[in-house]
Design an enzyme around this catalytic site. Sequence first.
Site, PDB file in Angstrom:
ATOM      1  N   GLU A   1      49.726  16.424 -32.856  1.00 32.64           N
ATOM      2  CA  GLU A   1      48.446  16.467 -33.573  1.00 32.64           C
ATOM      3  C   GLU A   1      48.672  16.309 -35.067  1.00 32.64           C
ATOM      4  O   GLU A   1      47.944  15.580 -35.758  1.00 32.64           O
ATOM      5  CB  GLU A   1      47.728  17.807 -33.328  1.00 32.64           C
TER       6      GLU A   1
ATOM      7  N   CYS B   1      48.698  24.155 -30.661  1.00 31.23           N
ATOM      8  CA  CYS B   1      49.294  25.365 -31.233  1.00 31.23           C
ATOM      9  C   CYS B   1      48.454  25.834 -32.423  1.00 31.23           C
ATOM     10  O   CYS B   1      47.611  25.106 -32.952  1.00 31.23           O
ATOM     11  CB  CYS B   1      50.749  25.119 -31.640  1.00 31.23           C
TER      12      CYS B   1
HETATM   13  N1  THU Z   1      53.966  20.556 -29.533  1.00 38.64           N
HETATM   14  C1  THU Z   1      53.014  19.652 -29.954  1.00 38.64           C
HETATM   15  O1  THU Z   1      53.310  18.479 -30.167  1.00 38.64           O
HETATM   16  N2  THU Z   1      51.752  20.093 -30.108  1.00 38.64           N
HETATM   17  C2  THU Z   1      51.330  21.378 -29.877  1.00 38.64           C
HETATM   18  O2  THU Z   1      50.170  21.701 -30.131  1.00 38.64           O
HETATM   19  C3  THU Z   1      52.254  22.353 -29.287  1.00 38.64           C
HETATM   20  C4  THU Z   1      53.682  21.956 -29.258  1.00 38.64           C
HETATM   21  C5  THU Z   1      55.349  20.098 -29.384  1.00 38.64           C
HETATM   22  C6  THU Z   1      56.310  20.649 -30.406  1.00 38.64           C
HETATM   23  C7  THU Z   1      57.632  20.563 -29.673  1.00 38.64           C
HETATM   24  O3  THU Z   1      58.186  19.269 -29.871  1.00 38.64           O
HETATM   25  C8  THU Z   1      57.254  20.705 -28.204  1.00 38.64           C
HETATM   26  O4  THU Z   1      55.850  20.490 -28.130  1.00 38.64           O
HETATM   27  C9  THU Z   1      57.593  22.068 -27.626  1.00 38.64           C
HETATM   28  O5  THU Z   1      57.072  23.080 -28.385  1.00 38.64           O
END
Ligand code: THU
Length: 137
Positions: free
Chosen positions: A56, A93
Amino acid sequence: MSDTDELLDAARAARLRAYAPYSKLRVGSAVRSASGQVYLGCNVENAAFPIGGCAEHHAIVAAVMAEGPQLRLTAVAVAALDDDDREVPIPPCGACRQFIYEFGPEAEVSFPVRSGEVLSLPITALLPHTFEFEPGG
Ligand code: THU
């Protein structure tokens, strides 16, 4: 196809670009701006774990790069695949929720949930009492 389905499909395409050798979670995001344009991002990890970044975040950075600081987001979609190519639930997240709000205080955020359905919620439902900072204010 609805606008939401279209955006989610774009996020599903973006996740195929992910660089996620550590978590093995490939995440894609598609964001729509008020102009109607769609911008994509994927997660990009690093051997030094904390410097990797979320899908994102990267999609929004691409949108700012294309449209400049006046960017307004109307919708955001996120989708992820695990190591077995299965779709996994991916509510954004906390840091990404804050990042989405900055450019889209009224944005609708869509992502698959455990039931296999897609949830679409206003960013303010995902992140109530958002931190805001007004310089000098
Ligand atoms: N991740 C995202 O790309 N977006 C989120 O909202 C949550 C987590 C990614 C970060 C990392 O590369 C992987 O997911 C595991 O946390």
